[in-house]
Scaffold this motif. Structure first.
Motif, mmCIF file in Angstrom:
data_model
loop_
_atom_site.group_PDB
_atom_site.id
_atom_site.type_symbol
_atom_site.label_atom_id
_atom_site.label_comp_id
_atom_site.label_asym_id
_atom_site.label_seq_id
_atom_site.Cartn_x
_atom_site.Cartn_y
_atom_site.Cartn_z
ATOM 1 N N LEU A 169 -30.343 -48.583 165.036
ATOM 2 C CA LEU A 169 -30.989 -48.657 166.639
ATOM 3 C C LEU A 169 -29.702 -48.399 167.581
ATOM 4 N N LEU A 170 -28.660 -48.488 167.395
ATOM 5 C CA LEU A 170 -27.620 -48.350 168.486
ATOM 6 C C LEU A 170 -27.103 -46.951 168.398
ATOM 7 N N ILE A 171 -27.084 -46.561 169.849
ATOM 8 C CA ILE A 171 -26.430 -45.315 170.041
ATOM 9 C C ILE A 171 -25.018 -45.345 170.960
ATOM 10 N N SER A 172 -24.237 -44.421 170.742
ATOM 11 C CA SER A 172 -23.028 -44.575 171.617
ATOM 12 C C SER A 172 -22.818 -43.774 172.766
ATOM 13 N N GLU A 173 -23.431 -42.426 172.566
ATOM 14 C CA GLU A 173 -23.283 -41.422 173.733
ATOM 15 C C GLU A 173 -21.911 -41.623 174.254
ATOM 16 N N GLY A 174 -20.969 -41.550 173.511
ATOM 17 C CA GLY A 174 -19.626 -41.324 174.164
ATOM 18 C C GLY A 174 -18.767 -42.494 174.654
ATOM 19 N N ARG A 175 -19.516 -43.734 174.570
ATOM 20 C CA ARG A 175 -18.833 -44.820 175.239
ATOM 21 C C ARG A 175 -17.852 -45.348 173.822
ATOM 22 N N LYS A 176 -16.697 -45.982 174.522
ATOM 23 C CA LYS A 176 -15.509 -46.384 173.855
ATOM 24 C C LYS A 176 -15.740 -47.505 173.079
#
Length: 115
Positions: free
Chosen positions: A78-85
């Motif tokens: 369910l988690l997405i990062s979209e480029g976050r560190k």
């Protein structure tokens, strides 16, 4: 009205009720160690005074989300990062049932990384 209450008051329904419900569940999940503050203008939850998660609105997805610190260490569908560190987000869909068990499990996983 305190600043945290004002934040929620400005949100339209049904998102307001959803976020207030999530807020209650997060705080109740560990009443001794989880606290709430207003940081950068958003409700921020801390575990033993360390970052845990916060609510925010995604302009890209046009939805509110929960952003989890140490999300980069988690592998959850369910988690997405979209480029976050350091953070991963979980989008809150107002038209679907909340995955409350998954959210609480993710919170517990994040707490393991907080020293």
């Amino acid at each position: 009205m305190n600043p945290i209450q004002e934040y929620f008051y400005k949100i339209c329904e049904p998102e307001r009720s959803i976020l207030l419900f999530l807020r209650k569940k997060i705080l109740e999940s560990d009443m001794e160690n989880i606290t709430e503050t207003l940081s950068f203008g958003v409700p921020f939850f801390k575990y033993k005074k360390k970052m845990l998660c916060y609510f925010y609105f995604s302009k890209k997805h046009k939805q509110y989300y929960i952003s989890f610190y140490h999300g980069d260490r988690l592998n959850h569908p369910l988690l997405i990062s979209e480029g976050r560190k350091k953070f991963k987000i979980l989008l809150i869909d107002a038209d679907s049932d909340l995955p409350i068990k998954s959210i609480l499990n993710i919170l517990n996983d994040v707490k393991m990384y907080i020293k």
